[in-house]
Design an enzyme around this catalytic site. Structure first.
Site, mmCIF file in Angstrom:
data_model
loop_
_atom_site.group_PDB
_atom_site.id
_atom_site.type_symbol
_atom_site.label_atom_id
_atom_site.label_comp_id
_atom_site.label_asym_id
_atom_site.label_seq_id
_atom_site.Cartn_x
_atom_site.Cartn_y
_atom_site.Cartn_z
ATOM 1 N N SER A 74 44.851 -26.456 -62.433
ATOM 2 C CA SER A 74 45.324 -27.147 -61.281
ATOM 3 C C SER A 74 44.418 -26.759 -60.142
ATOM 4 O O SER A 74 44.263 -25.186 -60.197
ATOM 5 C CB SER A 74 46.398 -27.164 -60.894
ATOM 6 O OG SER A 74 47.419 -27.012 -59.564
ATOM 7 N N TYR B 116 54.778 -21.994 -61.000
ATOM 8 C CA TYR B 116 53.545 -22.795 -61.238
ATOM 9 C C TYR B 116 51.401 -21.796 -61.236
ATOM 10 O O TYR B 116 51.055 -22.111 -61.629
ATOM 11 C CB TYR B 116 53.509 -24.035 -60.715
ATOM 12 C CG TYR B 116 52.715 -25.387 -60.531
ATOM 13 C CD1 TYR B 116 52.984 -26.106 -61.154
ATOM 14 C CD2 TYR B 116 51.529 -25.450 -60.491
ATOM 15 C CE1 TYR B 116 51.615 -27.382 -62.239
ATOM 16 C CE2 TYR B 116 50.786 -26.767 -60.868
ATOM 17 C CZ TYR B 116 51.506 -27.176 -61.826
ATOM 18 O OH TYR B 116 50.273 -28.570 -61.741
HETATM 19 P P1 NDP Z 1 53.922 -35.122 -65.587
HETATM 20 O O1 NDP Z 1 55.243 -34.697 -65.771
HETATM 21 O O2 NDP Z 1 54.174 -36.669 -65.972
HETATM 22 O O3 NDP Z 1 53.774 -35.115 -67.655
HETATM 23 C C1 NDP Z 1 53.598 -34.104 -68.533
HETATM 24 C C2 NDP Z 1 54.845 -35.021 -69.563
HETATM 25 O O4 NDP Z 1 54.667 -32.681 -70.386
HETATM 26 C C3 NDP Z 1 55.371 -35.048 -69.666
HETATM 27 O O5 NDP Z 1 55.825 -36.394 -70.993
HETATM 28 C C4 NDP Z 1 56.266 -33.723 -69.465
HETATM 29 O O6 NDP Z 1 57.782 -34.675 -70.836
HETATM 30 C C5 NDP Z 1 56.020 -32.982 -71.357
HETATM 31 N N1 NDP Z 1 56.325 -32.140 -71.074
HETATM 32 C C6 NDP Z 1 57.557 -30.689 -70.475
HETATM 33 N N2 NDP Z 1 57.808 -29.889 -70.953
HETATM 34 C C7 NDP Z 1 57.083 -29.703 -72.115
HETATM 35 C C8 NDP Z 1 57.483 -29.297 -73.347
HETATM 36 N N3 NDP Z 1 58.034 -28.421 -72.825
HETATM 37 N N4 NDP Z 1 56.986 -30.001 -74.546
HETATM 38 C C9 NDP Z 1 56.048 -30.813 -75.177
HETATM 39 N N5 NDP Z 1 56.020 -32.045 -73.767
HETATM 40 C C10 NDP Z 1 56.598 -31.409 -72.598
HETATM 41 O O7 NDP Z 1 52.675 -34.367 -65.406
HETATM 42 P P2 NDP Z 1 51.315 -34.485 -65.102
HETATM 43 O O8 NDP Z 1 50.965 -35.851 -66.390
HETATM 44 O O9 NDP Z 1 51.361 -35.260 -63.785
HETATM 45 O O10 NDP Z 1 50.948 -33.566 -65.256
HETATM 46 C C11 NDP Z 1 50.213 -33.281 -66.186
HETATM 47 C C12 NDP Z 1 48.427 -32.328 -66.710
HETATM 48 O O11 NDP Z 1 48.246 -31.855 -65.304
HETATM 49 C C13 NDP Z 1 49.789 -30.825 -65.963
HETATM 50 O O12 NDP Z 1 49.782 -29.553 -67.291
HETATM 51 C C14 NDP Z 1 49.875 -30.384 -64.485
HETATM 52 O O13 NDP Z 1 50.225 -29.247 -64.081
HETATM 53 C C15 NDP Z 1 48.593 -30.780 -64.662
HETATM 54 N N6 NDP Z 1 47.894 -30.754 -63.059
HETATM 55 C C16 NDP Z 1 49.086 -32.054 -62.447
HETATM 56 C C17 NDP Z 1 48.529 -32.828 -61.056
HETATM 57 C C18 NDP Z 1 49.205 -33.743 -60.570
HETATM 58 O O14 NDP Z 1 48.962 -34.055 -59.130
HETATM 59 N N7 NDP Z 1 50.158 -35.160 -60.775
HETATM 60 C C19 NDP Z 1 47.062 -31.692 -60.558
HETATM 61 C C20 NDP Z 1 46.859 -30.997 -61.440
HETATM 62 C C21 NDP Z 1 47.483 -30.370 -61.936
HETATM 63 P P3 NDP Z 1 58.880 -34.909 -69.660
HETATM 64 O O15 NDP Z 1 58.898 -35.750 -68.870
HETATM 65 O O16 NDP Z 1 59.982 -34.508 -70.123
HETATM 66 O O17 NDP Z 1 59.372 -33.361 -68.551
#
Ligand code: NDP
Length: 250
Positions: free
Chosen positions: A136, A149
């Site tokens: 990120s 984070y």
């Molecule tokens: P979301 O929350 O939409 O999706 C993340 C997914 O990961 C969810 O399905 C979540 O499940 C799952 N998850 C969380 N914890 C676990 C676990 N312990 N084991 C398995 N699965 C897990 O996130 P984004 O799509 O927004 O983000 C995806 C990546 O991009 C992340 O690494 C985030 O930090 C990074 N990012 C996102 C940005 C943004 O603007 N959206 C900006 C910069 C980086 P559940 O819903 O049950 O928690």
């Protein structure tokens, strides 16, 4: 020839789902590893050549089982995308951030990438595969109250270059650092609803818009392809130019 195989963690929704969708369109077989069972199943149903393996990426036993399954059922692994995270960056004021909450964020957003890599490397080495870590821009710049984070994502970028040096030349390891990405209206949500973005949300970006999930998916697809074969250990920033904008108020 069988198609290459990738596992994308956290691909039940958001950016991870878009990465899985793009890779399937590019001819990859995908294993979606996510802790959200209903959405994970829906995600796999919406894609060709994808299946869902319920996995909590913080659970060592579950992660070991995932990669054993990949070795047995898919015959190997060509790409690991460490995407799963607690994506909400805010942890509240540091004086009220408990050690338990700190460890939960570090475990989910950083240690999980170590754990998946640890079990994936024998499979990846056999195929000369690759790893892409989703970090990120918050590893590089901050808003208040986002320490856990930011620390996890900063660690992920350091883990990326350390692994690139240890695992090359067989395995390339890179990171993508997205900025503001609109993940609302994920097609795997039961009730997808778009976030109302304002004109100024878009206009503050040098490219004139907030990012979309397919922007990140395209970067991952490139890093997974032979076209990026001279790149390893890097952190590809994908933020519409925001990190390059100097912001001082008058
Ligand atoms: P979301 O929350 O939409 O999706 C993340 C997914 O990961 C969810 O399905 C979540 O499940 C799952 N998850 C969380 N914890 C676990 C676990 N312990 N084991 C398995 N699965 C897990 O996130 P984004 O799509 O927004 O983000 C995806 C990546 O991009 C992340 O690494 C985030 O930090 C990074 N990012 C996102 C940005 C943004 O603007 N959206 C900006 C910069 C980086 P559940 O819903 O049950 O928690």
């Amino acid at each position: 020839m069988t198609s290459p195989c990738a596992t994308v963690t956290g691909a039940a929704r958001g950016i991870g789902f878009a990465i899985a969708r793009r890779l399937t369109r590019d001819g990859w077989r995908i294993v979606i590893a996510d802790c959200e069972t209903d959405r994970g199943r829906r995600a796999a149903e919406q894609l060709d050549q994808a299946r869902f393996v319920p996995t909590d990426v913080t659970d060592e036993t579950a992660v070991e089982a995932l990669f054993r399954d990949l070795g047995q059922s898919e015959g190997g692994l060509d790409l690991l995308v460490n995407n799963a995270a607690i994506a909400d960056p805010s942890n509240g004021p540091i004086e009220s951030l408990s050690p338990a909450a700190w460890h939960q964020r570090l475990n989910t957003n950083l240690t999980s990438a170590y754990l998946c890599t640890h079990f994936a490397v024998p499979l990846l080495r056999a195929r000369e595969g690759g790893i892409v870590n989703i970090a990120s821009t918050r590893a590089l710049q901050s808003e208040p109250d986002c320490e856990a984070y930011a620390a996890a994502k900063g660690g992920l970028i350091a883990l990326t270059h350390a692994l690139a040096v240890s695992l090359g030349p067989a395995i390339r390891v890179n990171a993508v650092s997205p900025g503001w990405i609109d993940t609302s209206a994920s097609p795997t949500d039961a009730n997808p609803q778009s976030e109302a973005l304002t004109a100024s949300d878009h206009a503050q970006h040098p490219v004139g818009r907030v990012g979309g999930v397919d922007d990140v998916a395209a970067a991952v697809a490139w890093l997974a392809s032979a076209d990026s074969s001279f790149m390893s250990g890097e952190n590809l920033v994908l933020d519409g130019g925001m990190r390059r904008r100097m912001i001082y108020t008058d």
